[in-house]
Design a protein around this motif. Sequence first.
Motif, PDB file in Angstrom:
ATOM      1  N   GLU A 191      10.553  -7.583 -13.657  1.00  0.00           N
ATOM      2  CA  GLU A 191      11.530  -6.701 -14.302  1.00  0.00           C
ATOM      3  C   GLU A 191      12.767  -7.495 -14.723  1.00  0.00           C
ATOM      4  O   GLU A 191      13.346  -8.218 -13.928  1.00  0.00           O
ATOM      5  CB  GLU A 191      11.943  -5.597 -13.323  1.00  0.00           C
ATOM      6  CG  GLU A 191      12.818  -4.532 -13.923  1.00  0.00           C
ATOM      7  CD  GLU A 191      12.030  -3.479 -14.658  1.00  0.00           C
ATOM      8  OE1 GLU A 191      12.625  -2.853 -15.540  1.00  0.00           O
ATOM      9  OE2 GLU A 191      10.835  -3.297 -14.358  1.00  0.00           O
ATOM     10  N   ASN A 241      11.355  -8.719  -8.111  1.00  0.00           N
ATOM     11  CA  ASN A 241      11.428  -7.572  -9.022  1.00  0.00           C
ATOM     12  C   ASN A 241      10.173  -7.409  -9.873  1.00  0.00           C
ATOM     13  O   ASN A 241      10.188  -6.647 -10.839  1.00  0.00           O
ATOM     14  CB  ASN A 241      12.666  -7.700  -9.909  1.00  0.00           C
ATOM     15  CG  ASN A 241      13.929  -7.696  -9.090  1.00  0.00           C
ATOM     16  OD1 ASN A 241      14.140  -6.813  -8.266  1.00  0.00           O
ATOM     17  ND2 ASN A 241      14.753  -8.711  -9.267  1.00  0.00           N
ATOM     18  N   ARG A 242       9.113  -8.153  -9.513  1.00  0.00           N
ATOM     19  CA  ARG A 242       7.827  -8.077 -10.212  1.00  0.00           C
ATOM     20  C   ARG A 242       7.996  -8.221 -11.728  1.00  0.00           C
ATOM     21  O   ARG A 242       7.385  -7.518 -12.516  1.00  0.00           O
ATOM     22  CB  ARG A 242       7.103  -6.788  -9.854  1.00  0.00           C
ATOM     23  CG  ARG A 242       6.761  -6.689  -8.378  1.00  0.00           C
ATOM     24  CD  ARG A 242       6.088  -5.405  -8.005  1.00  0.00           C
ATOM     25  NE  ARG A 242       4.727  -5.302  -8.480  1.00  0.00           N
ATOM     26  CZ  ARG A 242       3.644  -5.712  -7.814  1.00  0.00           C
ATOM     27  NH1 ARG A 242       3.786  -6.267  -6.635  1.00  0.00           N
ATOM     28  NH2 ARG A 242       2.450  -5.568  -8.323  1.00  0.00           N
ATOM     29  N   PHE A 266       0.783  -9.991 -10.345  1.00  0.00           N
ATOM     30  CA  PHE A 266       1.796  -9.911  -9.284  1.00  0.00           C
ATOM     31  C   PHE A 266       1.154  -9.482  -7.974  1.00  0.00           C
ATOM     32  O   PHE A 266       1.467 -10.004  -6.917  1.00  0.00           O
ATOM     33  CB  PHE A 266       2.928  -8.947  -9.653  1.00  0.00           C
ATOM     34  CG  PHE A 266       4.035  -9.589 -10.419  1.00  0.00           C
ATOM     35  CD1 PHE A 266       4.912 -10.460  -9.795  1.00  0.00           C
ATOM     36  CD2 PHE A 266       4.192  -9.332 -11.770  1.00  0.00           C
ATOM     37  CE1 PHE A 266       5.937 -11.061 -10.498  1.00  0.00           C
ATOM     38  CE2 PHE A 266       5.216  -9.932 -12.483  1.00  0.00           C
ATOM     39  CZ  PHE A 266       6.081 -10.797 -11.853  1.00  0.00           C
ATOM     40  N   ASP A 267       0.225  -8.512  -8.054  1.00  0.00           N
ATOM     41  CA  ASP A 267      -0.474  -8.078  -6.843  1.00  0.00           C
ATOM     42  C   ASP A 267      -1.195  -9.245  -6.180  1.00  0.00           C
ATOM     43  O   ASP A 267      -1.172  -9.393  -4.964  1.00  0.00           O
ATOM     44  CB  ASP A 267      -1.480  -6.959  -7.158  1.00  0.00           C
ATOM     45  CG  ASP A 267      -0.807  -5.638  -7.486  1.00  0.00           C
ATOM     46  OD1 ASP A 267       0.391  -5.474  -7.165  1.00  0.00           O
ATOM     47  OD2 ASP A 267      -1.475  -4.777  -8.071  1.00  0.00           O
ATOM     48  N   GLN A 321       1.109  -6.829 -13.922  1.00  0.00           N
ATOM     49  CA  GLN A 321       1.288  -6.279 -12.575  1.00  0.00           C
ATOM     50  C   GLN A 321       0.082  -6.605 -11.692  1.00  0.00           C
ATOM     51  O   GLN A 321       0.218  -6.818 -10.495  1.00  0.00           O
ATOM     52  CB  GLN A 321       1.551  -4.778 -12.637  1.00  0.00           C
ATOM     53  CG  GLN A 321       2.892  -4.433 -13.267  1.00  0.00           C
ATOM     54  CD  GLN A 321       4.068  -5.127 -12.585  1.00  0.00           C
ATOM     55  OE1 GLN A 321       4.216  -5.072 -11.381  1.00  0.00           O
ATOM     56  NE2 GLN A 321       4.899  -5.795 -13.379  1.00  0.00           N
ATOM     57  N   LEU A 366       9.905 -12.837  -8.736  1.00  0.00           N
ATOM     58  CA  LEU A 366       8.871 -12.326  -7.827  1.00  0.00           C
ATOM     59  C   LEU A 366       9.301 -11.011  -7.182  1.00  0.00           C
ATOM     60  O   LEU A 366       8.521 -10.063  -7.102  1.00  0.00           O
ATOM     61  CB  LEU A 366       8.551 -13.351  -6.739  1.00  0.00           C
ATOM     62  CG  LEU A 366       7.841 -14.624  -7.170  1.00  0.00           C
ATOM     63  CD1 LEU A 366       7.655 -15.550  -5.980  1.00  0.00           C
ATOM     64  CD2 LEU A 366       6.501 -14.315  -7.829  1.00  0.00           C
ATOM     65  N   LEU A 379       1.406 -11.603  -4.471  1.00  0.00           N
ATOM     66  CA  LEU A 379       2.194 -11.073  -3.371  1.00  0.00           C
ATOM     67  C   LEU A 379       1.368 -10.437  -2.246  1.00  0.00           C
ATOM     68  O   LEU A 379       1.932  -9.886  -1.318  1.00  0.00           O
ATOM     69  CB  LEU A 379       3.204 -10.045  -3.908  1.00  0.00           C
ATOM     70  CG  LEU A 379       4.185 -10.590  -4.943  1.00  0.00           C
ATOM     71  CD1 LEU A 379       5.033  -9.468  -5.527  1.00  0.00           C
ATOM     72  CD2 LEU A 379       5.067 -11.672  -4.365  1.00  0.00           C
ATOM     73  N   PRO A 423      10.279  -8.343  -0.273  1.00  0.00           N
ATOM     74  CA  PRO A 423      10.427  -7.294  -1.288  1.00  0.00           C
ATOM     75  C   PRO A 423      10.695  -5.907  -0.708  1.00  0.00           C
ATOM     76  O   PRO A 423      11.282  -5.071  -1.374  1.00  0.00           O
ATOM     77  CB  PRO A 423       9.077  -7.318  -2.022  1.00  0.00           C
ATOM     78  CG  PRO A 423       8.542  -8.684  -1.790  1.00  0.00           C
ATOM     79  CD  PRO A 423       9.004  -9.056  -0.410  1.00  0.00           C
TER      80      PRO A 423
END
Length: 192
Positions: free
Chosen positions: A87, A84-85, A98-99, A95, A82, A102, A165
Amino acid sequence: VLDPLGMMDTKFLLEAEDTARLAQLYAPLIRTIQVPGTPKRYQKSNMLPRGQRNFGEQVGMVGGGSGLISSANDYARFLSFLMNRGEGFSKVLSQEHFDMLLKDQTGKIFGPDLMVESLGAQTRNMVFSLALGIRLDSSEDLVGEAKYDFLGWAGAFDTQFWLDPSNGTFGVFMAQHTPSRYRVTEGIEEAV
């Protein structure tokens, strides 16, 4: 999600060889007359069948929010994912997703105290993404992009995680104690 992230210790039902690694679930000690020696404050929880240490030895209900057990290491892998989205991990989420995970999805509709009545004062000034609680900065008014203090959530038996983050830190706590709900009264936490 578990396989691509390498979370091999996260399951609903443990293999027989893994049960020795399972933590004991504890509860407050029933008050008795103190015997000389070191006082004990906890005892094995009596909410499980006799001889069962914790969940994961038998399966009652299988669902992402109920009955899933993990290790601190696996949870750290998930939080790193989470933070490092994605990575450094296999492609699991876009992505855009992820938005959604988060960012606040409820605050503008329900306000920052949605869960206080159900979960207590620790959820005051908290909104929710699709997977996490988001503790807002105390000055937040939910206009525009909400600023947060940290993201996180708690499990059933005093397990908790948080991540931030913005400064690249996270933490995992796995106490294995019941009851796990606390209320805050004038700055003092007490078990409910």
